[in-house]
Design a protein around this motif. Sequence first.
Motif, PDB file in Angstrom:
ATOM      1  N   GLN A 487       0.918  -1.266  -0.005  1.00  0.00           N
ATOM      2  CA  GLN A 487       0.137   0.024   0.050  1.00  0.00           C
ATOM      3  C   GLN A 487       0.943   1.264   0.042  1.00  0.00           C
ATOM      4  O   GLN A 487       1.900   1.263   0.830  1.00  0.00           O
ATOM      5  N   GLU A 488       0.536   2.123  -0.722  1.00  0.00           N
ATOM      6  CA  GLU A 488       1.221   3.427  -0.877  1.00  0.00           C
ATOM      7  C   GLU A 488       0.496   4.258   0.178  1.00  0.00           C
ATOM      8  O   GLU A 488      -0.708   4.610   0.105  1.00  0.00           O
ATOM      9  N   ILE A 489       1.171   4.925   1.067  1.00  0.00           N
ATOM     10  CA  ILE A 489       0.733   5.515   2.290  1.00  0.00           C
ATOM     11  C   ILE A 489       1.143   6.691   2.442  1.00  0.00           C
ATOM     12  O   ILE A 489       2.512   6.999   2.429  1.00  0.00           O
ATOM     13  N   GLY A 490       0.399   7.864   2.731  1.00  0.00           N
ATOM     14  CA  GLY A 490       0.944   9.087   3.081  1.00  0.00           C
ATOM     15  C   GLY A 490      -0.122   9.962   3.519  1.00  0.00           C
ATOM     16  O   GLY A 490      -1.102   9.752   3.904  1.00  0.00           O
ATOM     17  N   LEU A 491       0.364  11.445   3.409  1.00  0.00           N
ATOM     18  CA  LEU A 491      -0.772  12.292   3.938  1.00  0.00           C
ATOM     19  C   LEU A 491      -1.750  12.936   2.784  1.00  0.00           C
ATOM     20  O   LEU A 491      -1.333  12.713   1.657  1.00  0.00           O
ATOM     21  N   MET A 492      -2.922  13.283   3.206  1.00  0.00           N
ATOM     22  CA  MET A 492      -3.991  13.642   2.077  1.00  0.00           C
ATOM     23  C   MET A 492      -4.455  14.828   2.497  1.00  0.00           C
ATOM     24  O   MET A 492      -4.636  15.196   3.881  1.00  0.00           O
ATOM     25  N   GLY A 560      -5.159  14.041   6.766  1.00  0.00           N
ATOM     26  CA  GLY A 560      -5.575  12.544   6.759  1.00  0.00           C
ATOM     27  C   GLY A 560      -4.415  11.681   6.490  1.00  0.00           C
ATOM     28  O   GLY A 560      -3.363  12.206   5.827  1.00  0.00           O
ATOM     29  N   PHE A 561      -4.056  10.522   7.053  1.00  0.00           N
ATOM     30  CA  PHE A 561      -3.148   9.627   6.690  1.00  0.00           C
ATOM     31  C   PHE A 561      -3.677   8.306   6.201  1.00  0.00           C
ATOM     32  O   PHE A 561      -4.500   7.619   7.013  1.00  0.00           O
ATOM     33  N   GLY A 562      -3.359   7.989   5.014  1.00  0.00           N
ATOM     34  CA  GLY A 562      -4.040   6.691   4.529  1.00  0.00           C
ATOM     35  C   GLY A 562      -3.560   6.373   3.217  1.00  0.00           C
ATOM     36  O   GLY A 562      -2.559   6.789   2.404  1.00  0.00           O
ATOM     37  N   GLU A 563      -4.281   5.302   2.753  1.00  0.00           N
ATOM     38  CA  GLU A 563      -3.917   4.899   1.171  1.00  0.00           C
ATOM     39  C   GLU A 563      -4.146   5.892   0.128  1.00  0.00           C
ATOM     40  O   GLU A 563      -5.191   6.494   0.036  1.00  0.00           O
ATOM     41  N   LYS A 564      -3.402   5.827  -0.785  1.00  0.00           N
ATOM     42  CA  LYS A 564      -3.175   6.718  -2.101  1.00  0.00           C
ATOM     43  C   LYS A 564      -4.634   6.635  -2.693  1.00  0.00           C
ATOM     44  O   LYS A 564      -5.124   7.565  -3.304  1.00  0.00           O
ATOM     45  N   ALA A 565      -4.895   5.168  -2.972  1.00  0.00           N
ATOM     46  CA  ALA A 565      -6.118   4.993  -3.688  1.00  0.00           C
ATOM     47  C   ALA A 565      -7.310   5.703  -3.024  1.00  0.00           C
ATOM     48  O   ALA A 565      -8.320   5.961  -3.690  1.00  0.00           O
ATOM     49  N   ALA A 566      -7.535   5.806  -1.670  1.00  0.00           N
ATOM     50  CA  ALA A 566      -8.552   6.581  -1.007  1.00  0.00           C
ATOM     51  C   ALA A 566      -8.589   7.730  -1.341  1.00  0.00           C
ATOM     52  O   ALA A 566      -9.472   8.457  -1.504  1.00  0.00           O
ATOM     53  N   ALA A 567      -7.392   8.393  -1.173  1.00  0.00           N
ATOM     54  CA  ALA A 567      -7.197   9.676  -1.585  1.00  0.00           C
ATOM     55  C   ALA A 567      -7.615  10.251  -3.073  1.00  0.00           C
ATOM     56  O   ALA A 567      -8.323  11.300  -3.210  1.00  0.00           O
ATOM     57  N   GLU A 568      -7.104   9.363  -3.938  1.00  0.00           N
ATOM     58  CA  GLU A 568      -7.782   9.566  -5.355  1.00  0.00           C
ATOM     59  C   GLU A 568      -9.151   9.663  -5.374  1.00  0.00           C
ATOM     60  O   GLU A 568      -9.665  10.396  -6.262  1.00  0.00           O
ATOM     61  N   SER A 569      -9.827   8.511  -4.757  1.00  0.00           N
ATOM     62  CA  SER A 569     -11.207   8.446  -4.912  1.00  0.00           C
ATOM     63  C   SER A 569     -11.874   9.682  -4.594  1.00  0.00           C
ATOM     64  O   SER A 569     -13.209  10.010  -4.705  1.00  0.00           O
ATOM     65  N   ARG A 570     -11.408  10.624  -3.720  1.00  0.00           N
ATOM     66  CA  ARG A 570     -12.019  11.682  -3.095  1.00  0.00           C
ATOM     67  C   ARG A 570     -11.112  13.010  -3.570  1.00  0.00           C
ATOM     68  O   ARG A 570     -11.542  14.316  -3.347  1.00  0.00           O
ATOM     69  N   ASN A 571     -10.431  12.814  -4.989  1.00  0.00           N
ATOM     70  CA  ASN A 571      -9.620  13.696  -5.645  1.00  0.00           C
ATOM     71  C   ASN A 571      -8.941  14.957  -4.499  1.00  0.00           C
ATOM     72  O   ASN A 571      -8.871  16.102  -4.586  1.00  0.00           O
ATOM     73  N   LEU A 572      -8.287  14.157  -3.541  1.00  0.00           N
ATOM     74  CA  LEU A 572      -7.512  14.844  -2.812  1.00  0.00           C
ATOM     75  C   LEU A 572      -6.077  14.775  -3.165  1.00  0.00           C
ATOM     76  O   LEU A 572      -5.398  14.045  -3.891  1.00  0.00           O
ATOM     77  N   ALA A 573      -5.445  15.858  -2.680  1.00  0.00           N
ATOM     78  CA  ALA A 573      -3.961  16.069  -2.782  1.00  0.00           C
ATOM     79  C   ALA A 573      -3.327  14.919  -2.076  1.00  0.00           C
ATOM     80  O   ALA A 573      -3.773  14.719  -0.769  1.00  0.00           O
TER      81      ALA A 573
END
Length: 611
Positions: A487-492, A560-573
């Motif tokens: 999982q690619e994990i990081g800040l969003m 937030g701190f989580g999976e890249k795919a989750a951030a992309e699903s909400r159009n987040l940086a």
Amino acid sequence: MNPPDIARAIKDVSTRKEFRTLISLSEAQSIVLNRPPLAQEETISLDFAFRRVLAEKIISEIDVPGFNRATMDGYAVRSSDTLEAREDRPICLKSIGNVAIGSMPDVNLAQGEGIEISTGSMMPPVSDAVVMVEHSNAVDDQILIFKPVYQGENVQTAGSDIMVGEAVLFPGTIITARDIGVLASVGRHKIRVKKLLVGLASTGNELALLNEALGPGQIYDINSHSIAAATLECGGTPIKYGILPDDHEKIIDTLFKMSNECCLILLSGSTSAGKGDLLYKIFDEIGEILFHGINLKPGKPTMFGLIERKPAFGLPGYPTSALTVFSLLVAPIIRKALGLRSKVDLLSGKLAVPVRSEGRQHMLAVCVKGGFVYPVDMGSGSITTLSRADGVIEIPSNVEYLEKGDHVDVQLFGESYEFDIIIAGENCLALEMLAEVLPYQIKFLNNGVRGIISLQDGLADIACIPCDGKEEVKISSKFILVCEYVQEIGLMAKDEAFLKIENITNMSILGWSKDSEMSRLLHSSLRNNGINLNNLKFIGEARTHSAVAASVAFGKTELGFGEKAAAESRNLAFRMLARNRIKLIATKLSLGKEALKTLISFIESSEAKDQ
């Protein structure tokens, strides 16, 4: 008998159609299960959702609770003000009134102040704990505190039960009273459910409606009502088409009407090979017969085919036979069409009397008393056979005699449902997405590092286990490694500028449940990137990556701190800080499950690897 009479008799016999080759029950079940009806969907009110099958993924659009609230009656305080409190040396706080339940507090607690609060009331700003009324005493405008409280004591934080963006129910869930409570808590008053319309009709001139007086040779129609109830028990929606007389054209007209309006057709009666039995002739004329006749007692004359590509059953007319065949053949395809699965409850016992069979597979109705099993079979024509029975025992076709005292397994009437797959461990967005498309009931425990314990205890079939590379996860001989993934994990954040290290100060960030590896990874990743944890305000504890992304998107938290795919699903940086290596481990005992085989097969496919 006169020669003309003999000739007519010979002609009558020649026009009768004998059963086609009798097939085994297992063959019949295989044929039927390969042609399930297609379920529909409808939107209904929550008040009518009990025991329906969910057709959509339910994602909470709110936090539950939506605010920090008191879980005890007492006084809302700053926990730091109570550190010196003792039973023999109480501290004294100034009382500044009370918080009305169901309203927003309009006060800010200053140091050394407290405010009376009731269970369920919103916590005032700055207050972070509740002193129970048992550990306090109010005197005029003063509050004596006899016991210290820690931060968060007797307080339920916003989103601690359900967090905004969290997936709470998945398609295929059989909605229970508990699920209705969850749906109500997130404000869903309408939901989309599966619907399977099942057309029912009984055939025969001898049948009468329940509100009619019986004529000579007539009996009341039983099957329309008992089969309708059995259909409801399986999750189907019965549509009654009444009693059909032994009239060729009327039966054909009704069959066409049923095929146009319903997903599945059930007729009872007129399935035998006698002179007056019309159904097999009509099926041959307007549809296709896939089998007619099963080597089964009761249920030999059962018929199955297609009418205008809709699956159609001809059930025996005798009530016990009809219900027995329904449970063996019809119920399974109704459940399959709705995405349900059932298990048969078995009870072992000893035969109280010897039993003879007759070379056909026999489903013998029995009752159980004190560990002994008693036959209650009064014939397939008796409805009381099933009303007096606790279940059935299956006697294979090659067994003709069972001794008194033989051990038998009773298949109990009534069904209990279970999940096809239970997934424990770390939350995985990809598996959640699979749960939406696979035709199974899947439950996620999201219990973090305790996932391996869930496997060991037999609570879960498969688990997502984190491995940081420093210490390999030891896989027991009872488990198998399905795959590893990263999982690619990081800040969003909504604003990309928030993700610059120099800007990350005095911001709110959503934490993770302490049971999750993500909690440890969050703190270590921030420290490794030179971010001072003391400059961040941690709020709440997430259990899923989707909930983290939704909280950021809805402005509940800045970071937030989580999976890249989750951030992309909400159009987040997104700014990647770590890679989280996960091992997907399954128990060998669960490998026989069709649902788990399908899941593993998809995971190992090239399509899944591409995704």
